[in-house]
Each structure stands twice: as C-alpha cells, then as structure tokens.
Design an enzyme around this catalytic site. Structure first.
Site, mmCIF file in Angstrom:
data_model
loop_
_atom_site.group_PDB
_atom_site.id
_atom_site.type_symbol
_atom_site.label_atom_id
_atom_site.label_comp_id
_atom_site.label_asym_id
_atom_site.label_seq_id
_atom_site.Cartn_x
_atom_site.Cartn_y
_atom_site.Cartn_z
ATOM 1 N N GLN A 146 53.243 58.210 -71.624
ATOM 2 C CA GLN A 146 53.914 57.568 -70.461
ATOM 3 C C GLN A 146 55.229 58.239 -70.011
ATOM 4 O OE1 GLN A 146 55.419 53.490 -71.871
ATOM 5 N NE2 GLN A 146 55.841 53.070 -69.997
ATOM 6 N N GLU A 185 53.581 46.294 -71.423
ATOM 7 C CA GLU A 185 54.341 46.866 -72.512
ATOM 8 C C GLU A 185 55.135 45.662 -73.122
ATOM 9 O OE1 GLU A 185 57.047 50.029 -71.274
ATOM 10 O OE2 GLU A 185 57.039 50.741 -73.434
ATOM 11 N N SER A 218 60.765 56.990 -68.211
ATOM 12 C CA SER A 218 62.446 57.258 -68.492
ATOM 13 C C SER A 218 62.758 58.582 -68.464
ATOM 14 C CB SER A 218 62.769 56.874 -69.901
ATOM 15 O OG SER A 218 62.347 55.254 -70.287
ATOM 16 N N GLU A 229 69.956 43.378 -72.967
ATOM 17 C CA GLU A 229 70.607 43.245 -71.686
ATOM 18 C C GLU A 229 69.702 43.236 -70.585
ATOM 19 O OE1 GLU A 229 71.642 45.568 -73.821
ATOM 20 O OE2 GLU A 229 73.294 44.715 -74.702
#
Lengths: 418, 369, 418, 369
Positions: C110, C228, C113, C386
């Site tokens: 993947q 995910e 990021s 968060e």
C-alpha cells in the site's frame, strides 16, 4: 519614607497604639486606617497606600494579626473592582470609589457573564448607548455573586456593534441601586443560590464611570479576570484571613459584615473537593485499610501537595523579583479542578453507600454530600478547564492559535440569541 | 446464549420507551421529586396493571410475565433514560427477585401476583447495600420471631405496603415479612443526594415477623448479581440519554462564533464517552444474556456494574462541564442525572469493589479449570 | 445455484475430493480453487466467487479448516488491494489482478502515507503526470509494509495541483518491479523493520491501471482505509487463520509463503499489549497478590472483554441484516489503543524491575519487552487515535466539522516540504 | 528549608547544562548506546576531574564538593534532559551515597576522593532494585567473608573498576567491596530496553570480600530516599526536554493546511502535560529541599518518585503519539526518552509502590503527632 522592615513594624505599632480602639464603629476605624495609609499599604502612595513590597506588606499584616486589629474590607468582588481600578481607573474614579471599598461602606459585584457569553466573555451582547453624559444599558447578566446586596457593579457592555467583538466593548462602574437594575437569585445544583441573574433595563451609567475609555473594555476586563484567576490558583477563597473573636463594637460590626459577605461562599471549600478531610474520613470509616482506596488517596495527596508547593515556588520567585518564571494562574486553576475531581471520587470510595445521603446524619453532617454535588463548579467558574488549557497552550507554550471564526463586525457573528 | 436482541425484545423496548415518554416526562420527574413518595400512583398503576412490567422477570406460574434479566434490563435502561422515580427498582426488582429466589411456595403464590401487578409495593430491607457478605450482620431475628436492628438506607420504605427483610436468625439467614405500621418499627425519611429516589432508615425493636423463606449464601450472591445487572441497565440508560442531550447541546450552543461542538477538545471528549458507553452497554447486555443462561454470572455482573458506574459518572461529569454554568444550575436537568449517577455508583458496591471481585472470579474459574 | 447450507457443505466436499491433492504445487492448487469459485466464495459470481453470505462462507471455511485444506492467499496488503478492486476496479482490472492475488502469485503493498502526509492522507504530494497512455510518478511514500517484496502497489498520487486537495488525487495500481521504484527498509523503535520507504523516480503506471477514474482517488482510497480500519477493529492481524501442519508439497509451499508474508507482523500481537498474557504473568510473578495490580488488571479485563463483546454484537447485527446499528470501526480501533496502553502498564506493574530487560532471559523471552516498546504503534498506525475520535464525533455523533484551512487549490495550501 | 533555588544554584545549573550540551549531544548518545560501556571516557574524565561533579553531594572532608541533594538534583535533571549515559547514577549517586552513608571512616577516606573525581568507577550491586525491604535477601556473606548469590540487574557493572555490594551476613547487613575480576565473580551483559544505560547480571560464588561498613535499616531507607530523589530529577529533566521538543514539533508540522499545534486536542494534551510536569517538578524540588534538612524525607521522596515516573511516562507516550509515525521510528530520538522513562519508572520502585508508602508515612506521622 519608612522602608526597613523593623521601622515598619514600629510605625504600625505606634499608629495602632494611637488610633485603634475596639469601641470605634467599623467605618470610623477604617476611615482612620485609610487616612493614615495603613488600610492597603501595598497600594501606591497616591492611592491611599504606601507602595510597599510584598515583604513589607507582610510585616504590616503580621502586626495586625498578632494584635487582632480589624483591617480593611477585603471579601468579595470588591477586591476585583479595587485592583482593576488601581490599574485602569482615573484619578477621580480612584478617589471616588477606593476609600469606600476599603472601609466596606460599599459592596460590589461583577457583571461580566451573560447567558449567551460564558466561556466567550468577549461575546457580551449587553448594550450601552450614549445619551448625553450618560450611558443607557440594556441586557442580561448572569453568575453575579453578591449582586443582591451590591452597591456598585463592574460592568462589561457593548458600545459598538460594528467593530470586531473585542473592540466594541467598554467597561463601566454601575450603580446597582437604581430602578433599571433587577436582581434575581439563581439556584444551583447544590441548592445554594450564591449567584444572581441581573436584568438591566434602561439602567443608567454616568459618563465619568466609564473605565479605560470607550472601546477599551476588553483590556480592562482582562485585568479583572487575571486577578480573579490568581485568586483561584492560590486556592484563596475570598474570605477574611482573620476572624475577630475579640470584644468591642468594631469586632461585632466586622463579624456582621463578614457574615453577609461570606454567605455566597460557604460552599466554596466544598467545591474544592475537601481533600483536607480525606485522611480523617478514611481512618474513621476504616476505608484506609482498603488498598485501592489508599492508591486513590495517594494520587490525591500527590496532586494537592504538588499544587501547594508549586504555588509556594511561584510566590518565592515573585518575592525574589524573578518575575513569573513558572507558569502560574491557569495551571493552578486547572490543577484545582483535577484535585477537586479526584477528591470527590476518593470521598465517594470512602463513604460507600453513605455517599447517597445528604443533610443531617449524613457523613460530616452534609459536608461530604455538599462536596460531591459542588465540585462540578470548580472546573467551570472563573473560566472553564477548556479555557485554561487554551491559555496554557497558547500563552505559556506558545502553540499556534486556531483561526478565529468571530472576526469582523460583531453584529454579523453567529451567536445564540437569549 | 443470545447474541443480540430478538425482534420481540426490540419491540418490547419500543413499548416501554413510548410509555415512559408519555407518562414520565422530565417535568413530572421534577415535580415528583419534591413529593414524599416520589412517584405518581396512576402511572404506577398503569405500568403494573396495564403492562405488567413489575412482573416481567417473575415466574409466569405466579402471575409474572416469565421473562428474564434481558427484558427486565430493557425496562430499566428505559427508566434510566427518563429517571423514572417509582418503586420499580425497590419493589419489582429487589423485592421481586428476593421473593422469587427465597420465599417458599405458599408465600410466592400469595406475593408474586401482587408484586407483578404492582398492587403490592414492597420495600426490601437490607442492612448493607455495599456487598452481600455484610447482609444480615446487624439485623437479627430472635427465637421468638422478633426482629431487631437498624437498616441505614432503604429505598422507598416510606411508601411501601410492606417490608421484606433479610435478617440473620437462629435458623440462619432468612427472608422476613414485616408490617411497616407495626409499633416496633420506626421509619424515617433520609435526605438523599438523588431526590428522585426516596430513601429512609428503618429501625426494628423486637418487631414481629413472618418468615418467608431461607436465604443461602449462593442464593444471596445470585440475588446480588441479578440486582447489579438490573441497576447497570438503569445506568447505561441514564448515560445514553445524557450523552445524546449533551451532544445535541454542543451542536446548538454558539461561542466564539461557532457551535461549541466544532471544538476538537469537546469532540474528542464526546468520542471517548461514546466508546465508554458502547463498552459499558456491551458489558451490561452480555451480563443479562449470561445471567439468562447462568453462564459465569458473578464475573459478568461485576464487570457490568463496574463499567456502567464509571461510564455514567464520567458522562454526568462531562454533561455538566460541556454545558458550562448552565449545567450547574438547578433549572437545568443535567444535575438530576449527575445525582442519580452518584447514587447508583455506590449502590450495590463501588466499582473498585466489583473489580476486585472480577479478579477473584477469574482466580476461581482458573482453579476450577 | 447452491444456497442451502447443507448443499454447500456437500458441494465443497465433493470438489475437494476430486480436486485436492497435497502433492500439487501451491499455485496449481489455488488455480483450481479459483477456477471452481471456491477461493473466495463471498466474492461476486462474476469475480471468481459465488456471492455467498457470511453465513454461507462460514460453512466453506469450516470444511476447509476441518479437512486442513490450504485456501486462497490472504495475508498482507493484498487483501486491501483485492477488496478495493472488488468495489472500484474495472472488469479488466479485476480479471488481470484478482486471480493472482488469490493464488498468491503476486504480493502487494500500500503506497498511501508520505512523510508530509500522515494523518492528512489526502494531502499526498506524490505527483503523477500523464504522458501518452502512461503516468509518470515522482515522490516519496512511507510506512509501506511488504513493499520490499511486493509485485504491485496500490498508490495514491496527485494528478491535479489546481483542484482542492481531495479532488486532485488519483488511485493507481503500480508495478513495483521497475527501475523507478526504490524500496528502503525503515527501522522502528522496537528494532523491527516491517515498513519501508518507497522512492518513486519517474516510475511508470499504465493508463489502464488507473482505478475509479482520474481525480476519484480519494473515494477509492476511502474504501481501502475503511477495510483497513475494520481489520484493526476486529483485532484481526493479517495472519493466516490456519497454519498447515499436514504433509505435502502444497503445505510446504504455503508454510514458506506464510513465513515471508507474516514476517512484518511478528510483533503485531505485541503492539496490542498482550492482554492475553496478563493473568498468567501475574500469577507466575506473584503480582496477583498486590491489590493495586488487581485493580489495574480488572480495568484491563473490562476494556478487553467489552471490546470483544462489542465486536460480537456488531457482527451479530450485521448477520441479522440490521446494518451498522452500532458504531463499529473507529470505536474498535480507538478501543484497541486504550487496551494496549492499559495492558502495557499492567505488564510493567507485574514485571517490576524486570521490565527493564529485553531479549533472552527477560520476561517471556523478550515478549514483554517487545510489548512495552511496540504499543505506541497501535494508536498511530492505520489512523491515529485523534483521527478516529474526529471520525466518531463527526460521523457517528454528527458533531459539526471544524472550518477547514485546506480548501482551495492544493498548490496554495501550506504544507511541510519534505 | 530552602523555598526556591539560590543564585548560586541557578548558575551551577547553567554550567552543567552547557557542559552537557557541548559534550553529550544526542549524536554522541546514539553512538555510545551501541558500545559496551555506554559512555565516553574523555567526557567522564572532564566531568569528574575538571568539574568534580561526581562528588557534588559527597562530604568536602573526603574530597567531595560538600553540597547536597539539591545540587545533585540539578546535575541529574540536566543529565536527564540529554540522556547522558555515563556511570554517574551508578558510581556517583548510588555507590557514592552508599559509601558516604555506610562505609567506615578509613574506607571513606580512601574511596570518596576517587569516586568524587571519577577516577574510580564503582557499580553498586543490590539484589533488589524494587524496594529496600528486599535488599540482602539473596546476597549473603558467610562467616569466612565469602559472598554468594546473584544480582539480576546491576547498572554499569561491566565497566566498573570495583563492585560494592550490600549483602546480609552473620553480623547483619553490610556494605562490601569485591573485585569484578575475581574468578568467583561472573558478570554478563543484559539486554536492556534502554540502551543508553548498561545493565548486567552478577553472580558471586564464594567471592572474597572486604567489609566496608554496617548497613542498618534506617540508613538503607535514607539511601533509598536519596537515590529516588536523584532519579526523580533525571525523570523531570527527561520529561521537560521531551515536552519542549514535542511542542516545538507541533508548531512546525503542518497537516490539513495548518500547524498541528493549532488543533485543540493537541493543545489541551500539551497543557495537561505541562501541568503534570510543573507538579512533578514541584514535588521533586521540594523533596530535594526537604532531604537537605531531613524534613519528612520518606514521604516527599516517595511522592517525587511516583509523580516524576508517571509524568515522564505520560510525556513520553504523548511525545511519540504527537509525532505520529515519525515518533515510532528508530531514526527519531523520541524513543530513546521513552525507553529511559520506562526503565526509570520501575527502577527503585513503581509508582504504586511509592504511593502505598506515602500513605504509610502519613499514618506514621499521624500516630507520631
């Protein structure tokens, strides 16, 4: 000028020997105090004081305490008013208001919060409109301690709706004894009614009771708030530090004054969670033998002791003239909330099912129950925990502010209409 | 064991919710908390005689509905949502369970029909509401069938038709029936933090009793577990209603030119509360499912009580905080939930006591395995 | 069509009797599985599956498990790629890629990021530029599990810098075996190097490997992320559910495959805090006799049991076709963080000073130490706590979003330049 | 008792800070953690012979600087900020305190000058680093002055010139001197979570010892308190440095078009951490001030250890979390602090153990009063 500590002690004693008598009326005595500059020695020399340092002032306080002499009036919002006027007041305002604050002839209240502006104090929507040499005030205030017997109020009101919110505010001194001011008590969840709602309907303020100039209200209010926060942080209830068990007219009159002034604050020790009672209660009930209770007690002791030590360090720094090296007010206030919450939980664990009871026959004759239902106030009053955390993050740690959504003319900013 | 609610149970919840919504709005709760009895007789009558709710969990053979802890939990969760203040917990749950577990056949035949219909309101008198191990330590029945001792906290005793008491005796722990009007019985009201649930103290001074049945340690523990799970449902109901109203408030309250619910700190606090609520609900529902089939009941009951207590208190604290000053006023309803949360937290044992019990149960299961 | 559960069982058994032999190569066997539609029976009938419900699929799985039959390849990001393609892939893409995913011939990674876009995945700045029927990709990706042996990657890259950030992204399938792709292992604080950095320098992607159309990358990526997150929430490590102790070529080859595929995940159980070991460890060390430890253990058990029950309820709801009545993914993922943290603290209390040790001779031969230094990952990987709290507050509770500061053309949005 | 730091102490802190800033940058810490000894001999020499830091708290009469726990605390706080990895805690603090408290006059004269200058590096061997009550339970010296037993965790033993051991004996608990090269002594390295502090295990099999002095229970407790307060300073130093770097990171890291430090959830977390740090610092400084004049030392030492441990761990957890994936990489320095925090948390007793002791001390004071 007297500056040496031993000279100060001598001078105070001389003054008291000459001027004090327990047979004076409270007002007479305090008028003498004010005239001689001993009512508030830390205040500037041109403002009824002597410009003393904290250390010098402490000498005066000690003499008063040792000799059981009645000092100036202190309790309640009058202190906030006085200290704000010292910073922002005109000479005329100081002369008109400070003496009667010190003598206790006049009591004060704070008119800041509104139903629609709580955390967002600068969002005040109470309107003050100029009319000749007067201002006409309309709106509603809330959380006004002592408003029901106050002679004057410190008031934040909006004088310009087209400016951004912080710029359109002005700060006034308002006479509470007038027809346009209606005060209603506000009952809280703990059953007390220490606060009031104040309804202002065409209430009148004199032009020379505007403090700091038109449109500078936020700066003046910030001073008041910071004084208030420091009081919280030091765990100082606005109570007299010495009650007066001695005999005589002045003592009797002070006792009466204190009873009235302290009335709204009787539950204030309870909102701090009464950590002072925990150890004794744990032993009495036998809960001290429970290891889980001991852990929570110790966590509480850690917090409350550290908060005290931390406050002492700040004071010691200040005394050394090192300035505010340690972040003070907001951390202390936030700490007070954490301590109160932990204390309430520990008291719950200690009391067990008796924690359900209140009133007479309940643990400590209702003090524990009052504690359990009063602690929620500590993290709201005087600026919520959330506001304190914002202040700490932005002002102490320098973290970036959020983009504001309340810029531009105040009249265009979304708000709850009350 | 059930894995989730059945269609019938979901419908049952709707019926109860609608009833309470109509008959026990917050305005009524506020009005009734100022009265001595704390409840509305007509609502109670309807709840009992029209719906049969007090008998939900009691055997059909004696006039109950014959359901179990799951259906009872549904009622209590809904009552928790509206802070219903009638004698349901005291008479239906506590006294109802005690009667069906401990009373002998003849007494059950007499008592359960009337408890189920609500015609008979019974206050169960225990000398400890902290843990079953302390029950019967101060209330004792002598050889002449006279009861002496004091129960510090009894729910709804002042308005009860009769008192059922668990007390020690020469024949061991027993369930007894006492008339509240006997002259050897002194009842006086206690002030409670939670005005919606009426407390009193009861003194017995050689009061004449009728023995209803034997109470063994295992049965008492079973009783306690059932009561804890019922109470846990009340707590998750209260927490759920409070979280919903708090979130709604943050959506409409504007400060700094924006709804306060858009501030991240408030969002994250609400998210944490939702997680705590989902977990407490999971534990509570699971406890009801387990108790219905008697699977590991002590462990799951204590887990439910510990989690539901902490969740309700945490939600109540946040509910006041997020409302700011308003939340601290008498006028706002939040404090009613806060006070219920505080009382429920300690009733039937504090969270840390139940956590300790969970580990004991794990040790026990482990030894058994 | 076979739909009855008992019919399914019969059909699977018949197929296995005919088709399976332990002497087949792994690929051969799985090719038979794919051809017969038994490799992924829950997939649609036109996508190598049978459109089975969860209940029906469970029957197939049970037969495979009981008979110890090797199933389709599952482990690693290939599952994310496959399930995303099922939703968004073209028929051609499904036909080209899904079979080799099921057979395990190709492994995937993947590529989402970036150093400058972690929580803010939509802020990806890797550039893909069209050139004829190809895309030329430049940029850097990070946290790419299995990239070092992957054949293909699912890639999010920016194809338009003038559109708002979410609209300028496209989703690609990229061949990792090309000169423009450089993979470097990234060592973590726990000493493992499960992740990689991937440097893309004029890497080439075919036009028909664009998924969901140009500019629709964010929608496609959201599907992948949600898959995910569900994996996280279910506590499902991407490990094979049945290892295969049986004899034969197909088993040997599967064991080898699993060893490679699972290698990045050996510490994943540790990042979850190993609550499963707590009770045993507490008894062994005697820490179970410490009341403070027992309290913390019980808090942990509450959390971990409730998380399991909650996940079961969600599954039961789903099975009943009641839809997602309970909020699932993000709460489960947030719960996993809280559990892991509490577990690490309990393990610390239990181990005492031995918690300082790692490696051989340390508690559980290093497993505890690895746990203590791996748990920080659980609250970051797959979306930080968060981010999960934002999702819960906004999507489940419906709380208002913050005003965005990253609207407008992407090229004008402030960002860290890596 | 001191109320705040003196001018001299503030200057001393600057000297130490500058030295460590120059001589022990993070690049050196990273390099040294890969070595066996874990420290730079030249920096150690300079720290000892140029500045005399290892003797800060040791009596002037024996060549120390004659200061107390306050000045030692200043050094350790600064070392904590930079994760200095030399044998300061082991030789100067632990062995130094042990020598000055327990060794007899003659030994003190010999040992303290060399410990103070750093020429002699001593590892103190204790068979428990959890609590003083367990010290001497497994290490014993027989009547023939031979030491037997095992110490599981010893700091810096592999690089030490000599080992000082607290062991039981027919004459009670004593402090003994052992050569690490004696053939009856087996030392082997242990892998530690915190690579910046080197651990080993030590086995004694009838090793010859020299008795340095008697160890009484009160003295051992005093030793433990002093060590706890020193370690607490290291922890608040680490927490302080970490909070600063974390806050700085949130100011420069941009996500969603804004610095992440502008997100309220991160702000509030940092605000809470600052409060925890200020409180832990207050407790730790107060403990040093109190120990300097022997006022209520057990209570304040345990309070400091409990608070500093929790504060450092909490800060370390947040420091990784707020850095996201970066904070979990080996390349970033945050994990070095996290690992130190984890090891310091358990070293000399876990927070809950010290909390329990606080209550014991309060009970003791209360009985005494």
């Amino acid at each position: 000028m007297i500056v040496q500590l031993n000279e100060i002690e001598t001078a105070v004693n001389q003054f008291l020997d000459q001027a004090f008598s327990p047979d004076l009326s409270l007002i007479e005595w305090r008028q003498r105090l004010v005239a001689a500059g001993w009512a508030a020695p830390s205040w500037p020399e041109d403002c009824f004081g002597r410009g003393f340092t904290a250390e010098q002032t402490a000498v005066v306080d000690r003499v008063f305490k040792t000799r059981r002499i009645v000092g100036a009036a202190q309790v309640g919002p009058r202190r906030l008013a006085a200290e704000t006027l010292l910073v922002h007041g005109s000479v005329d305002q100081k002369n008109r208001y400070l003496p009667s604050i010190l003598t206790g002839e006049h009591s004060w209240c704070q008119l800041f919060s509104e139903p629609g502006s709580g955390s967002d104090l600068a969002g005040a929507a109470t309107k003050a409109e100029r009319s000749g040499d007067q201002w006409i005030v309309n709106g509603q205030k809330v959380w006004n301690t002592s408003a029901h017997h106050a002679d004057f109020g410190i008031l934040v009101a909006r004088t310009d709706w087209d400016l951004p919110k912080h710029q359109g505010l002005s700060y006034f001194l308002i006479d509470m004894r007038q027809p346009g001011v209606e005060v209603r008590p506000l009952k809280q969840m703990n059953g007390h009614a220490s606060f009031n709602e104040v309804f202002l309907t065409d209430a009148v303020v004199r032009q020379d009771d505007l403090v700091g100039g038109e449109g500078h209200g936020w700066a003046v209010a910030t001073t008041t708030l910071s004084i208030e926060r420091q009081g919280f942080a030091r765990g100082r209830n606005p109570r007299a530090t010495h009650s007066a068990p001695a005999q005589g007219r002045v003592y009797d009159e002070e006792a009466k004054e204190l009873e009235i002034d302290n009335e709204p604050y009787t539950w204030y020790p309870q909102r701090e969670g009464r950590p002072d009672l925990v150890f004794e209660r744990a032993r009495e009930t036998g809960a001290i033998s429970d290891a889980a209770v001991r852990q929570e007690m110790a966590k509480l002791v850690c917090l409350s002791e550290a908060a005290k030590i931390s406050a002492r360090f700040v004071a010691a720094h200040r005394k050394l003239g090192n300035g505010e090296v340690l972040p003070a007010g907001s951390i202390g206030k936030l700490g007070a909330s954490v301590i109160a919450r932990q204390a309430a939980q520990v008291h719950t664990m200690i009391s067990g099912t008796d924690a359900m009871l209140s009133g007479s026959g309940s643990p400590m004759d209702g003090v524990i129950a009052e504690t359990l239902i009063s602690v929620p106030a500590i993290s709201i009053a005087g600026g919520t925990d959330e506001i304190q955390r914002n202040i700490i993050a932005e002002r102490v740690l320098g973290m970036p502010k959020e983009q504001r959504q309340d810029t531009g003319p105040f009249r265009d900013i979304p708000r709850n209409i009350s | 064991m059930q894995e989730t609610f059945t269609e019938d149970q979901l419908q049952f919840r709707e019926v109860v919710r609608k009833f309470l919504h109509d008959k026990s709005p917050m305005s009524a709760v506020r009005q009734l908390q100022e009265t001595e009895s704390g409840y509305d007789a007509e609502v109670w009558r309807s709840l009992g005689q029209d719906l049969g709710l007090p008998g939900t969990h009691l055997p059909e053979a004696y006039g109950g509905l014959g359901y179990g802890p799951i259906e009872l939990g549904i009622i209590l969760e809904e009552m928790g949502r509206t802070l219903y203040g009638g004698p349901f917990l005291s008479s239906a749950v506590l006294a109802g369970y005690a009667t069906s577990l401990f009373a002998e056949e003849a007494s059950r035949q007499v008592l359960i029909p009337d408890i189920s219909s609500g015609i008979l309101r019974v206050a169960l008198v225990l000398d400890s509401l902290s843990c079953p191990e302390l029950v019967g330590k101060t209330l004792t029945v002598d050889a002449a069938d006279r009861l002496t001792g004091r129960a510090e906290i009894v729910i709804d005793a002042l308005s009860a038709d009769e008192l059922h008491v668990i007390a020690d005796s020469p024949n061991g722990l027993g369930l007894y029936r006492v008339s509240p009007s006997a002259e050897e019985v002194t009842l006086y009201a206690r002030e409670s933090i939670d005005l919606t649930r009426k407390l009193s103290s009861v003194l017995f001074d050689h009061a004449p009793v009728e023995r209803l049945g034997q109470v063994d340690a295992g049965g008492l523990q079973r009783f306690w577990d059932l009561a804890c799970v019922a109470l846990s449902h009340e707590m998750i109901g209260g927490a759920g209603a409070l979280l919903e109203s708090t979130v709604e408030y943050t959506k409409i309250r504007v400060q700094f030119g924006r709804p306060i619910g858009s501030f991240q700190a408030l969002k994250h606090r609400c998210a944490d509360l939702l997680m705590a609520l989902e977990f407490a609900k999971a534990a509570t529902y699971q406890a009801a499912f387990s108790l219905a089939v008697d699977d590991n009941p002590g462990f799951v009951a204590s887990m439910a009580k510990a989690m539901a207590s902490d969740c309700f208190m945490e939600t109540a604290r946040a509910a006041i905080q997020l409302r700011g000053g308003l939340g601290f006023t008498w006028e706002d309803d939040t404090h009613l939930f806060f006070k219920r949360a505080k009382c429920d937290e300690v009733l039937l044992g504090l969270p840390h006591v139940h956590r300790e019990r969970m580990i004991q149960q794990m040790e026990g299961n482990d030894r058994a395995a």
